[in-house]
Motif scaffolding. Structure first.
Motif, mmCIF file in Angstrom:
data_model
loop_
_atom_site.group_PDB
_atom_site.id
_atom_site.type_symbol
_atom_site.label_atom_id
_atom_site.label_comp_id
_atom_site.label_asym_id
_atom_site.label_seq_id
_atom_site.Cartn_x
_atom_site.Cartn_y
_atom_site.Cartn_z
ATOM 1 N N VAL A 134 0.860 -1.184 0.000
ATOM 2 C CA VAL A 134 0.000 0.000 0.000
ATOM 3 C C VAL A 134 0.896 1.233 0.000
ATOM 4 O O VAL A 134 1.793 1.365 0.839
ATOM 5 C CB VAL A 134 -0.899 0.017 1.258
ATOM 6 N N LEU A 135 0.650 2.120 -0.941
ATOM 7 C CA LEU A 135 1.418 3.354 -1.044
ATOM 8 C C LEU A 135 0.482 4.496 -0.634
ATOM 9 O O LEU A 135 -0.692 4.507 -1.030
ATOM 10 C CB LEU A 135 1.853 3.479 -2.507
ATOM 11 N N ILE A 136 0.988 5.439 0.156
ATOM 12 C CA ILE A 136 0.161 6.568 0.576
ATOM 13 C C ILE A 136 0.821 7.877 0.153
ATOM 14 O O ILE A 136 2.022 8.069 0.378
ATOM 15 C CB ILE A 136 -0.040 6.577 2.115
ATOM 16 N N ASP A 137 0.046 8.749 -0.477
ATOM 17 C CA ASP A 137 0.497 10.092 -0.883
ATOM 18 C C ASP A 137 1.883 10.091 -1.537
ATOM 19 O O ASP A 137 2.826 10.745 -1.068
ATOM 20 C CB ASP A 137 0.470 11.045 0.325
ATOM 21 N N PRO A 138 1.995 9.393 -2.687
ATOM 22 C CA PRO A 138 3.316 9.171 -3.305
ATOM 23 C C PRO A 138 3.854 10.370 -4.088
ATOM 24 O O PRO A 138 3.883 10.382 -5.313
ATOM 25 C CB PRO A 138 3.061 7.985 -4.242
ATOM 26 N N TYR A 139 4.328 11.368 -3.339
ATOM 27 C CA TYR A 139 4.992 12.536 -3.928
ATOM 28 C C TYR A 139 6.479 12.208 -4.018
ATOM 29 O O TYR A 139 7.200 12.302 -3.029
ATOM 30 C CB TYR A 139 4.712 13.736 -3.031
ATOM 31 N N LEU A 140 6.909 11.780 -5.185
ATOM 32 C CA LEU A 140 8.297 11.361 -5.376
ATOM 33 C C LEU A 140 8.999 12.283 -6.369
ATOM 34 O O LEU A 140 10.052 12.841 -6.070
ATOM 35 C CB LEU A 140 8.343 9.903 -5.847
ATOM 36 N N THR A 141 8.397 12.493 -7.534
ATOM 37 C CA THR A 141 8.992 13.407 -8.513
ATOM 38 C C THR A 141 8.931 14.830 -7.956
ATOM 39 O O THR A 141 7.858 15.314 -7.591
ATOM 40 C CB THR A 141 8.215 13.328 -9.846
ATOM 41 N N GLY A 142 10.096 15.462 -7.846
ATOM 42 C CA GLY A 142 10.130 16.834 -7.318
ATOM 43 C C GLY A 142 10.293 16.894 -5.811
ATOM 44 O O GLY A 142 10.449 17.965 -5.247
ATOM 45 N N ASN A 143 10.238 15.745 -5.155
ATOM 46 C CA ASN A 143 10.431 15.699 -3.706
ATOM 47 C C ASN A 143 11.919 15.511 -3.415
ATOM 48 O O ASN A 143 12.473 14.446 -3.674
ATOM 49 C CB ASN A 143 9.615 14.533 -3.123
ATOM 50 N N PRO A 144 12.565 16.552 -2.876
ATOM 51 C CA PRO A 144 14.014 16.449 -2.667
ATOM 52 C C PRO A 144 14.404 15.363 -1.674
ATOM 53 O O PRO A 144 15.565 14.953 -1.630
ATOM 54 C CB PRO A 144 14.389 17.836 -2.127
ATOM 55 N N LYS A 145 13.452 14.880 -0.875
ATOM 56 C CA LYS A 145 13.765 13.864 0.147
ATOM 57 C C LYS A 145 13.407 12.445 -0.298
ATOM 58 O O LYS A 145 13.590 11.491 0.465
ATOM 59 C CB LYS A 145 12.998 14.164 1.439
ATOM 60 N N ALA A 146 12.865 12.301 -1.505
ATOM 61 C CA ALA A 146 12.398 10.974 -1.915
ATOM 62 C C ALA A 146 13.575 10.017 -2.117
ATOM 63 O O ALA A 146 14.514 10.332 -2.850
ATOM 64 C CB ALA A 146 11.586 11.087 -3.200
ATOM 65 N N PRO A 147 13.554 8.850 -1.478
ATOM 66 C CA PRO A 147 14.659 7.897 -1.606
ATOM 67 C C PRO A 147 14.555 7.021 -2.854
ATOM 68 O O PRO A 147 15.515 6.324 -3.197
ATOM 69 C CB PRO A 147 14.521 7.028 -0.348
ATOM 70 N N ILE A 148 13.401 7.014 -3.512
ATOM 71 C CA ILE A 148 13.235 6.244 -4.751
ATOM 72 C C ILE A 148 12.552 7.135 -5.784
ATOM 73 O O ILE A 148 11.939 8.148 -5.428
ATOM 74 C CB ILE A 148 12.377 4.957 -4.558
ATOM 75 N N SER A 149 12.649 6.754 -7.045
ATOM 76 C CA SER A 149 11.952 7.522 -8.072
ATOM 77 C C SER A 149 10.597 6.877 -8.333
ATOM 78 O O SER A 149 10.370 5.716 -7.973
ATOM 79 C CB SER A 149 12.777 7.537 -9.360
ATOM 80 N N ALA A 150 9.714 7.650 -8.947
ATOM 81 C CA ALA A 150 8.370 7.150 -9.230
ATOM 82 C C ALA A 150 8.431 5.885 -10.089
ATOM 83 O O ALA A 150 7.621 4.972 -9.922
ATOM 84 C CB ALA A 150 7.543 8.233 -9.925
ATOM 85 N N GLU A 151 9.410 5.813 -10.986
ATOM 86 C CA GLU A 151 9.523 4.649 -11.890
ATOM 87 C C GLU A 151 9.817 3.366 -11.114
ATOM 88 O O GLU A 151 9.567 2.273 -11.616
ATOM 89 C CB GLU A 151 10.636 4.863 -12.922
ATOM 90 N N ASN A 152 10.385 3.511 -9.912
ATOM 91 C CA ASN A 152 10.717 2.326 -9.119
ATOM 92 C C ASN A 152 9.717 2.031 -8.014
ATOM 93 O O ASN A 152 9.941 1.132 -7.204
ATOM 94 C CB ASN A 152 12.109 2.490 -8.500
ATOM 95 N N ALA A 153 8.644 2.802 -7.957
ATOM 96 C CA ALA A 153 7.676 2.621 -6.862
ATOM 97 C C ALA A 153 6.713 1.495 -7.208
ATOM 98 O O ALA A 153 6.145 1.452 -8.303
ATOM 99 C CB ALA A 153 6.910 3.916 -6.642
ATOM 100 N N GLU A 154 6.549 0.578 -6.255
ATOM 101 C CA GLU A 154 5.618 -0.528 -6.453
ATOM 102 C C GLU A 154 4.446 -0.414 -5.492
ATOM 103 O O GLU A 154 4.608 0.019 -4.353
ATOM 104 C CB GLU A 154 6.338 -1.854 -6.223
ATOM 105 N N ALA A 155 3.275 -0.805 -5.989
ATOM 106 C CA ALA A 155 2.079 -0.736 -5.147
ATOM 107 C C ALA A 155 0.978 -1.598 -5.724
ATOM 108 O O ALA A 155 0.911 -1.815 -6.939
ATOM 109 C CB ALA A 155 1.584 0.708 -5.075
ATOM 110 N N ASP A 156 0.129 -2.103 -4.833
ATOM 111 C CA ASP A 156 -1.119 -2.746 -5.248
ATOM 112 C C ASP A 156 -2.287 -1.793 -5.017
ATOM 113 O O ASP A 156 -3.270 -1.816 -5.732
ATOM 114 C CB ASP A 156 -1.324 -4.041 -4.449
ATOM 115 N N VAL A 157 -2.152 -0.985 -3.981
ATOM 116 C CA VAL A 157 -3.187 -0.012 -3.617
ATOM 117 C C VAL A 157 -2.489 1.312 -3.343
ATOM 118 O O VAL A 157 -1.409 1.330 -2.739
ATOM 119 C CB VAL A 157 -3.932 -0.476 -2.343
ATOM 120 N N ILE A 158 -3.094 2.418 -3.796
ATOM 121 C CA ILE A 158 -2.524 3.745 -3.525
ATOM 122 C C ILE A 158 -3.602 4.599 -2.860
ATOM 123 O O ILE A 158 -4.670 4.838 -3.450
ATOM 124 C CB ILE A 158 -2.029 4.422 -4.822
ATOM 125 N N LEU A 159 -3.346 5.032 -1.644
ATOM 126 C CA LEU A 159 -4.275 5.898 -0.923
ATOM 127 C C LEU A 159 -3.835 7.346 -1.118
ATOM 128 O O LEU A 159 -2.653 7.653 -0.912
ATOM 129 C CB LEU A 159 -4.280 5.573 0.575
#
Ligand code: NI
Ligand code: MN
Length: 226
Positions: A21-46
């Motif tokens: 479960v992924l929640i509020d996936p602000y990755l692109t443009g987030n200077p603190k994001a440890p992974i990129s959106a292309e590498n994010a895995e999820a079955d459910v996104i809240l």
């Protein structure tokens, strides 16, 4: 056991036995994001609300993973119009999304896109492998958090502490005094200059007055909820 991984800002990934479960996936443009959106895995996104730092990459990640976005009706409709699979719901409802169940609660905030209101802002209590995790979204302190604390024996509360757009440290401490989660994790701070806050100050205040345990997660770090 549920693994809670912090992805910076208000983004989290919960790993349970029935999926991710992924929640509020602000990755692109987030200077603190440890992974990129292309590498994010999820079955459910809240998604708690439509602001860019919460809706983030949800639509792209949903499409690539064939994941389901759970959000309040109007925001879910927008995501559906952009080609994502959605499950809509609204305040008071429990949405069974397979990998988790999520009960939708209000948040005191707004939910807009390009200056136009899109939906009501929300928060979630996520039930995953019999653990209960509250993600407050962006919110001010409000009294009805007491109702959430009354309803659930929360294992974890994810609370904004950055101020300016949400609660700051002192109001987040007051929130936890109503929620009474076993573990509280600060979020929505230090991503940029308007929301600077010292998580150690928050931890000190929580633990010094016996309000449970505070775990400060660095982006990319995991909390095992046993
Ligand atoms: Ni917001
Ligand atoms: Mn925000």
């Amino acid at each position: 056991m549920v693994k809670v991984r912090y992805l910076g800002h208000s983004a989290f990934q919960l790993f349970g036995s029935k999926g991710t479960v992924l929640i509020d996936p602000y990755l692109t443009g987030n200077p603190k994001a440890p992974i990129s959106a292309e590498n994010a895995e999820a079955d459910v996104i809240l998604v708690t609300h439509a602001h860019g730092d919460h809706l983030g990459d949800a639509i792209e990640i949903a499409k690539r993973n064939d994941a389901t976005i759970v959000a309040t009706f109007e925001l879910a409709s927008f995501c559906e119009s952009e080609g994502a699979k959605v499950l809509d719901g609204h305040f008071g409802g429990v949405i069974d999304a397979g990998a988790c169940k999520a009960k939708i609660f209000p948040a005191v905030h707004s939910s807009s896109m390009s200056g136009h209101l899109v939906s009501m802002p929300s928060s979630f209590v996520v039930e995953i492998d019999s653990k209960y995790i509250y993600h407050a979204g962006d919110t001010a302190l409000f009294g009805d958090m007491s109702l959430i604390g009354e309803e659930y024996n929360l294992d974890v509360a994810l609370l904004p502490i950055g101020g300016h757009y949400t609660m700051g440290i002192d109001d987040a401490v007051r929130a936890q005094s109503r929620l009474r989660a076993k573990i509280v994790v600060p979020m929505h701070y230090n991503t940029h200059d308007l929301i600077l806050a010292d998580p150690k100050e928050f931890k000190g205040k929580i633990e010094n007055i016996g309000l449970g345990k505070c775990v400060i997660l660095k982006p990319g770090q995991d909390l095992d909820v046993l």
